[in-house]
Design a protein around this motif. Structure first.
Motif, short mmCIF file in Angstrom:
data_model
loop_
_atom_site.label_atom_id
_atom_site.label_comp_id
_atom_site.label_asym_id
_atom_site.label_seq_id
_atom_site.Cartn_x
_atom_site.Cartn_y
_atom_site.Cartn_z
N LEU A 268 -35.23 1.65 -20.31
CA LEU A 268 -35.21 1.35 -18.48
C LEU A 268 -36.89 2.15 -18.27
O LEU A 268 -37.66 2.67 -18.80
N GLY A 269 -36.59 1.86 -17.20
CA GLY A 269 -37.73 2.12 -15.62
C GLY A 269 -38.33 1.52 -15.35
O GLY A 269 -38.75 0.56 -15.63
N HIS A 270 -38.68 1.29 -14.10
CA HIS A 270 -39.46 0.29 -13.46
C HIS A 270 -40.26 0.72 -11.80
O HIS A 270 -40.58 0.34 -11.53
N GLU A 271 -39.94 1.95 -11.75
CA GLU A 271 -40.97 2.20 -11.07
C GLU A 271 -41.85 3.51 -11.69
O GLU A 271 -41.89 4.56 -11.75
N SER B 192 -37.60 -4.12 -36.83
CA SER B 192 -37.79 -5.46 -36.62
C SER B 192 -36.44 -6.02 -35.41
O SER B 192 -36.64 -7.12 -34.98
N GLU B 193 -35.99 -5.18 -34.69
CA GLU B 193 -34.93 -4.95 -33.93
C GLU B 193 -35.19 -5.17 -32.71
O GLU B 193 -35.81 -3.83 -31.88
N LYS B 194 -35.54 -5.64 -32.09
CA LYS B 194 -35.66 -6.25 -31.22
C LYS B 194 -35.15 -4.81 -29.32
O LYS B 194 -34.32 -4.98 -29.11
N LEU B 195 -36.30 -4.22 -29.18
CA LEU B 195 -35.98 -3.26 -27.59
C LEU B 195 -35.72 -4.14 -26.33
O LEU B 195 -37.04 -4.50 -26.03
N LEU B 196 -35.14 -4.35 -25.51
CA LEU B 196 -35.60 -5.67 -24.35
C LEU B 196 -36.33 -4.57 -23.58
O LEU B 196 -36.88 -3.43 -23.06
N HIS B 197 -36.88 -4.91 -22.02
CA HIS B 197 -38.09 -4.53 -21.21
C HIS B 197 -36.95 -4.60 -19.38
O HIS B 197 -35.92 -5.59 -19.71
N HIS B 198 -37.28 -3.13 -19.24
CA HIS B 198 -35.83 -3.58 -18.16
C HIS B 198 -37.37 -3.86 -16.96
O HIS B 198 -37.89 -3.35 -16.48
N ILE B 199 -36.37 -5.49 -16.43
CA ILE B 199 -37.23 -5.51 -15.57
C ILE B 199 -38.43 -5.73 -15.54
O ILE B 199 -39.75 -5.80 -14.72
N GLY B 200 -38.87 -6.23 -17.21
CA GLY B 200 -40.25 -6.95 -17.07
C GLY B 200 -41.93 -5.04 -16.88
O GLY B 200 -42.52 -5.64 -17.34
N VAL B 201 -40.94 -3.92 -17.16
CA VAL B 201 -41.74 -3.19 -16.98
C VAL B 201 -41.39 -2.09 -18.28
O VAL B 201 -41.84 -1.36 -18.81
N GLY C 178 -44.71 1.84 -5.90
CA GLY C 178 -44.65 0.63 -6.33
C GLY C 178 -42.64 -0.05 -5.85
O GLY C 178 -42.54 -1.42 -6.18
N CYS C 179 -41.97 1.31 -5.46
CA CYS C 179 -40.29 1.18 -5.58
C CYS C 179 -39.81 1.10 -4.63
O CYS C 179 -39.44 0.97 -3.64
N ALA C 180 -39.91 2.45 -4.30
CA ALA C 180 -39.20 3.40 -3.09
C ALA C 180 -39.92 2.54 -1.74
O ALA C 180 -39.56 2.00 -1.27
#
Length: 376
Positions: free
Chosen positions: A67-70, A137-146, A176-178
């Protein structure tokens, strides 16, 4: 490379999060940048309700995910075809990567980038790549590109805005967010002007950034609305001219009386239908109601349709402050540098990555405004 990151594996765990630990801080693998990508060493990452809404399940995302995006950081390495950034550059992350050529981008609305939205929903980068993994090999996804709750991030070049290296990275991390969302809703979506009247409903980090934006825009009447008196007291300290508790059964009448029939622009950041209904009711005839909150996807809004015509009312959504990040982030940082947008006053807690679950407890109960994880 091996990095430490906060991984969400299950949504909807009960609070307190300090006990259930929805975010597991662990060692993961991060690939370097591919074509059009950049590796960034994280400086700070902000805790936002958009992260909390994934943790509590109100806005589901595919899992497992970092997680995390800001955030803000320093460029470590650039991939092929990236010729406008270099190692050592300071950057702010933007949580919608804009492709530059879809219909929305072509119209100057990068916040609505169509490919960006698709890839954000899938949990990969704008290129379609996934650079995070664990256990081989286990993929971890990106939270909204960040995925900023990590020591490093590999992101699309389109997810970054270069900033003045003299500006403090802890403040830049909030932009970048708030600030982009809150102040952007004031300047871009709400078109708040000097001498105008505005209400801010919901005084989290984004709402208070909007309030600071209303002060910077020169609004004469600034109404703050929240359920917590502590937030209302703080709002008055940073520029609100009026403050009302949202639980007051007579709040609509009191605000309309105090503002001679309502405000010209009412901005809602609480992410609830009830808050948006309140914002609409305190908007005057001919005024504009702006919502930048993110309620549950199944939440529905009901309004008297005739008011849109008979009162020439406008209801608008605002995503990332209806902004152009490459234009607005430097502008807001310039306002901060001149003392016109004191976003550093929103910072209430600084924490380490290992303390991130406790931070989300504070965010959920309203005892914090903006918290940052520091990686230095």
């Amino acid at each position: 490379m091996k990095i430490k990151a906060a991984v969400l594996e299950e949504m909807g765990l009960e609070r307190p999060y300090a006990g259930t630990l929805p975010l597991k801080v662990q060692e993961v693998d991060l690939e370097g940048p591919g074509p059009g990508e950049v590796l960034v060493k994280m400086a700070v990452a902000g805790l936002c309700h958009s992260d909390l809404s994934v943790i509590d399940g109100n806005r589901p995302r595919p899992l497992p995910m970092v997680l995390g995006h800001e955030a803000s950081g320093v460029v470590e390495e650039v991939g092929e075809y990236v010729d406008d950034l270099k190692p050592g550059d300071h950057v702010v992350f933007v949580f919608v990567p804009s492709c530059g050529h879809c219909a929305a981008c072509s119209e100057g609305r990068p916040a609505l980038c169509e490919p960006g939205a698709v890839h954000n929903g899938k949990g990969d980068l704008l290129s379609g790549a996934i650079r995070l993994s664990r256990r081989g090999s286990e993929k971890l996804l990106h939270h909204i590109g960040v995925s900023s709750f990590a020591e490093y991030a590999t992101v699309s070049r389109r997810s970054l805005v270069k900033i003045d290296p003299e500006l403090p990275l802890d403040v830049a991390g909030l932009i970048g967010c708030a600030v982009l969302t809150g102040a952007g809703a004031v300047f871009n979506t709400g078109d708040v002007r000097p001498g105008g009247s505005v209400a801010v409903v919901g005084l989290g980090g984004v709402g208070l950034a909007a309030l600071l934006g209303a002060v910077a825009a020169g609004a004469e009447t600034i109404v703050a609305v929240d359920r917590l008196d502590s937030k209302l007291d703080f709002a008055k300290q940073v520029g609100a001219t009026h403050a009302f508790n949202a639980d007051d059964p007579d709040i609509v009448e009191k605000i309309r009386e105090a503002t001679r029939g309502g405000v010209e622009a009412a901005l809602e950041f609480a992410g609830s239908v009830k808050a948006l209904e309140l914002a609409y009711k305190i908007t005057r005839r001919g005024g504009t109601t702006v919502t930048a909150g993110l309620p549950h996807p199944q939440a529905m809004l009901s309004l008297p349709a005739v008011s849109l015509v008979a009162e020439e009312r406008t209801l608008k959504g605002s995503y990332i402050g209806s902004g152009v990040p490459s234009r607005d982030i430097p502008r807001f940082l310039a306002l901060y540098k001149r003392g016109k947008l004191p976003v550093d006053r929103l910072l209430t807690h600084r924490l380490k990555l290992d303390d991130i679950n406790e931070g989300f407890d504070r965010l959920a109960d309203g005892s914090a405004i903006r918290q940052i994880v520091e990686f230095a």
